[in-house]
Scaffold this motif. Structure first.
Motif, PDB file in Angstrom:
ATOM      1  N   PHE A  55      83.332  50.293  53.099  1.00 31.32           N
ATOM      2  CA  PHE A  55      82.623  51.410  52.500  1.00 31.32           C
ATOM      3  C   PHE A  55      82.567  52.606  53.445  1.00 31.32           C
ATOM      4  N   LYS A  56      82.643  52.349  54.730  1.00 33.38           N
ATOM      5  CA  LYS A  56      82.717  53.451  55.699  1.00 33.38           C
ATOM      6  C   LYS A  56      84.094  54.105  55.620  1.00 33.38           C
ATOM      7  N   ARG A  57      85.128  53.298  55.534  1.00 32.53           N
ATOM      8  CA  ARG A  57      86.511  53.794  55.461  1.00 32.53           C
ATOM      9  C   ARG A  57      86.816  54.413  54.097  1.00 32.53           C
ATOM     10  N   PHE A  58      86.281  53.816  53.023  1.00 30.32           N
ATOM     11  CA  PHE A  58      86.528  54.267  51.658  1.00 30.32           C
ATOM     12  C   PHE A  58      85.190  54.549  50.961  1.00 30.32           C
ATOM     13  N   PRO A  59      84.502  55.631  51.329  1.00 32.46           N
ATOM     14  CA  PRO A  59      83.176  55.880  50.750  1.00 32.46           C
ATOM     15  C   PRO A  59      83.207  56.039  49.228  1.00 32.46           C
ATOM     16  N   TRP A  60      84.315  56.459  48.694  1.00 28.49           N
ATOM     17  CA  TRP A  60      84.458  56.615  47.252  1.00 28.49           C
ATOM     18  C   TRP A  60      84.422  55.266  46.517  1.00 28.49           C
ATOM     19  N   ALA A  61      84.607  54.162  47.241  1.00 29.67           N
ATOM     20  CA  ALA A  61      84.660  52.837  46.628  1.00 29.67           C
ATOM     21  C   ALA A  61      83.295  52.157  46.563  1.00 29.67           C
ATOM     22  N   LYS A  62      82.287  52.771  47.141  1.00 31.70           N
ATOM     23  CA  LYS A  62      80.955  52.158  47.104  1.00 31.70           C
ATOM     24  C   LYS A  62      80.439  52.197  45.674  1.00 31.70           C
ATOM     25  N   PRO A  63      80.017  51.048  45.140  1.00 29.39           N
ATOM     26  CA  PRO A  63      79.552  51.010  43.749  1.00 29.39           C
ATOM     27  C   PRO A  63      78.393  51.957  43.484  1.00 29.39           C
ATOM     28  N   VAL A  64      78.377  52.473  42.266  1.00 26.16           N
ATOM     29  CA  VAL A  64      77.314  53.372  41.829  1.00 26.16           C
ATOM     30  C   VAL A  64      76.586  52.752  40.651  1.00 26.16           C
ATOM     31  N   GLU A  67      89.578  60.052  41.918  1.00 24.46           N
ATOM     32  CA  GLU A  67      88.781  60.037  40.693  1.00 24.46           C
ATOM     33  C   GLU A  67      88.663  58.608  40.184  1.00 24.46           C
ATOM     34  N   VAL A  68      87.871  57.842  40.890  1.00 27.61           N
ATOM     35  CA  VAL A  68      87.580  56.462  40.521  1.00 27.61           C
ATOM     36  C   VAL A  68      86.086  56.264  40.703  1.00 27.61           C
ATOM     37  N   THR A  69      85.438  55.697  39.702  1.00 31.34           N
ATOM     38  CA  THR A  69      84.033  55.326  39.828  1.00 31.34           C
ATOM     39  C   THR A  69      83.955  53.812  39.737  1.00 31.34           C
ATOM     40  N   ILE A  70      83.467  53.195  40.794  1.00 31.73           N
ATOM     41  CA  ILE A  70      83.361  51.737  40.845  1.00 31.73           C
ATOM     42  C   ILE A  70      81.904  51.346  40.626  1.00 31.73           C
ATOM     43  N   PHE A  71      81.705  50.370  39.749  1.00 29.12           N
ATOM     44  CA  PHE A  71      80.368  49.869  39.457  1.00 29.12           C
ATOM     45  C   PHE A  71      80.098  48.533  40.137  1.00 29.12           C
ATOM     46  N   GLU A  72      81.159  47.726  40.283  1.00 28.14           N
ATOM     47  CA  GLU A  72      80.932  46.399  40.865  1.00 28.14           C
ATOM     48  C   GLU A  72      82.255  45.769  41.269  1.00 28.14           C
ATOM     49  N   ILE A 102      85.724  52.919  36.311  1.00 29.24           N
ATOM     50  CA  ILE A 102      86.262  53.915  35.388  1.00 29.24           C
ATOM     51  C   ILE A 102      87.300  54.702  36.164  1.00 29.24           C
ATOM     52  N   CYS A 103      88.463  54.839  35.567  1.00 29.46           N
ATOM     53  CA  CYS A 103      89.533  55.619  36.187  1.00 29.46           C
ATOM     54  C   CYS A 103      90.420  56.160  35.085  1.00 29.46           C
ATOM     55  N   GLY A 104      90.816  57.390  35.183  1.00 27.67           N
ATOM     56  CA  GLY A 104      91.607  58.007  34.129  1.00 27.67           C
ATOM     57  C   GLY A 104      93.105  57.998  34.349  1.00 27.67           C
ATOM     58  N   PHE A 105      93.581  57.233  35.319  1.00 29.98           N
ATOM     59  CA  PHE A 105      95.011  57.229  35.623  1.00 29.98           C
ATOM     60  C   PHE A 105      95.586  55.835  35.389  1.00 29.98           C
ATOM     61  N   SER A 106      96.597  55.735  34.535  1.00 32.18           N
ATOM     62  CA  SER A 106      97.189  54.426  34.244  1.00 32.18           C
ATOM     63  C   SER A 106      97.814  53.808  35.496  1.00 32.18           C
ATOM     64  N   GLU A 107      98.331  54.640  36.391  1.00 37.65           N
ATOM     65  CA  GLU A 107      98.926  54.125  37.625  1.00 37.65           C
ATOM     66  C   GLU A 107      97.878  53.427  38.498  1.00 37.65           C
ATOM     67  N   ILE A 108      96.670  53.957  38.508  1.00 37.10           N
ATOM     68  CA  ILE A 108      95.588  53.344  39.282  1.00 37.10           C
ATOM     69  C   ILE A 108      95.131  52.062  38.599  1.00 37.10           C
TER      70      ILE A 108
END
Length: 104
Positions: free
Chosen positions: A9-18, A65-70, A83-89
């Motif tokens: 979560f320090k390296r990838f703060p965007w991955a911390k669940p919301v 642009e990724v929102t992680i819940f769990e 939630i992510c809007g890119f099929s590649e992701i």
């Protein structure tokens, strides 16, 4: 470097669940995540997956642009509620989800 939940979560703060707040606001907020009990192989897999996702956004010069819940483990597989809007992701998440690495 030992990979831990905290280091990821320090390296990838965007991955911390919301948690999405149930109000008129469109903003979610970060929460204290339940401590993980993943085995070493699962932690490495999650780290590699997050790196690949971040690299894809970087390659295309896009904001992440990724929102992680769990993050959860189900019968030895790592699932990510997101939630992510890119099929590649989505494809990247699926690629790592099918890998069996044993149960917690």
């Amino acid at each position: 470097m030992q990979i831990t939940q905290e280091s990821m979560f320090k390296r990838f703060p965007w991955a911390k669940p919301v948690i999405i707040e149930l109000s008129d606001s469109d903003e979610g907020f970060f929460c204290d995540v339940i401590p993980w009990t993943y085995n070493r192989a699962q932690l490495n897999l999650i780290h590699t997956m997050l790196e690949e996702i971040e690299n894809w956004f970087s390659l295309y010069n896009k904001p992440i642009e990724v929102t992680i819940f769990e993050f959860k483990e189900v019968q030895g597989h790592v699932f990510v509620e997101k939630i992510c809007g890119f099929s590649e992701i989505e494809d990247i998440f699926r690629k790592y989800q099918i890998i069996y690495l044993g149960e917690e």
